[in-house]
Design a protein around this motif. Sequence first.
Motif, PDB file in Angstrom:
ATOM      1  N   MET A   1       0.833  -1.177   0.000  1.00 32.26           N
ATOM      2  CA  MET A   1       0.000   0.000   0.000  1.00 32.26           C
ATOM      3  C   MET A   1       0.882   1.246   0.000  1.00 32.26           C
ATOM      4  SD  MET A   1      -3.201  -0.774   2.446  1.00 32.26           S
ATOM      5  CE  MET A   1      -2.791  -2.237   3.365  1.00 32.26           C
ATOM      6  N   SER A   2       0.496   2.188  -0.823  1.00 35.19           N
ATOM      7  CA  SER A   2       1.294   3.403  -0.931  1.00 35.19           C
ATOM      8  C   SER A   2       0.745   4.523  -0.055  1.00 35.19           C
ATOM      9  CB  SER A   2       1.335   3.852  -2.390  1.00 35.19           C
ATOM     10  OG  SER A   2       0.034   4.128  -2.844  1.00 35.19           O
ATOM     11  N   ARG A  22      -6.846  -3.051  -3.266  1.00 40.11           N
ATOM     12  CA  ARG A  22      -6.993  -4.486  -3.526  1.00 40.11           C
ATOM     13  C   ARG A  22      -7.972  -5.089  -2.517  1.00 40.11           C
ATOM     14  NH1 ARG A  22      -1.235  -4.517  -5.247  1.00 40.11           N
ATOM     15  NH2 ARG A  22      -1.427  -4.939  -7.478  1.00 40.11           N
ATOM     16  N   TRP A  23      -8.566  -6.201  -2.921  1.00 35.18           N
ATOM     17  CA  TRP A  23      -9.588  -6.834  -2.097  1.00 35.18           C
ATOM     18  C   TRP A  23      -9.104  -7.067  -0.675  1.00 35.18           C
ATOM     19  CZ3 TRP A  23     -10.012 -11.213   0.790  1.00 35.18           C
ATOM     20  CH2 TRP A  23     -11.285 -11.514   1.253  1.00 35.18           C
ATOM     21  N   TRP A  24      -7.933  -7.663  -0.524  1.00 37.88           N
ATOM     22  CA  TRP A  24      -7.451  -8.023   0.809  1.00 37.88           C
ATOM     23  C   TRP A  24      -7.187  -6.788   1.668  1.00 37.88           C
ATOM     24  CZ3 TRP A  24      -7.844 -11.773   3.977  1.00 37.88           C
ATOM     25  CH2 TRP A  24      -7.030 -11.860   5.082  1.00 37.88           C
ATOM     26  N   PRO A  46     -12.869   0.534  -4.431  1.00 33.13           N
ATOM     27  CA  PRO A  46     -14.144   1.216  -4.232  1.00 33.13           C
ATOM     28  C   PRO A  46     -14.732   0.851  -2.883  1.00 33.13           C
ATOM     29  CG  PRO A  46     -14.465  -0.713  -5.600  1.00 33.13           C
ATOM     30  CD  PRO A  46     -12.986  -0.621  -5.308  1.00 33.13           C
ATOM     31  N   CYS A  47     -15.573   1.744  -2.351  1.00 34.38           N
ATOM     32  CA  CYS A  47     -16.178   1.485  -1.048  1.00 34.38           C
ATOM     33  C   CYS A  47     -17.280   2.504  -0.783  1.00 34.38           C
ATOM     34  CB  CYS A  47     -15.106   1.577   0.037  1.00 34.38           C
ATOM     35  SG  CYS A  47     -15.727   1.318   1.701  1.00 34.38           S
TER      36      CYS A  47
END
Length: 114
Positions: A1-2, A22-24, A46-47
């Motif tokens: 993760m950045s 990403r999903w995880w 997305p969320c």
Amino acid sequence: MSLMNLHVDGQRTAWRIRQAARWWSRAIGLLATPALEDPCGLWIAPCNSVHTLGMRYPIDVVFVRADGTIAKVVEQLRPWRAAGCRQARFTLELRAGLARQLQLRPGMTLALAV
């Protein structure tokens, strides 16, 4: 993760945000963190809904439309709660109190940049 810098209404802030695309990384979210210091938040894409099941601290939640406009701000979402917004494409989870400090409200724009 950045790690990216948070921009509010086109202005860069000093706050660094981690991305979860990403999903995880979206599934784990902030569950593995003891507190939000630096980085002070998590951008989930997305969320359009989140939960704080299993978390140890409250968070501020900012729901963001696809164009970067804030749709809804939920301050101090306590552990074992949920929140959502149908119009949201992204969600920004922040250290509790930071949304108020940044004076975030619907209609403002958010972006992440280097």
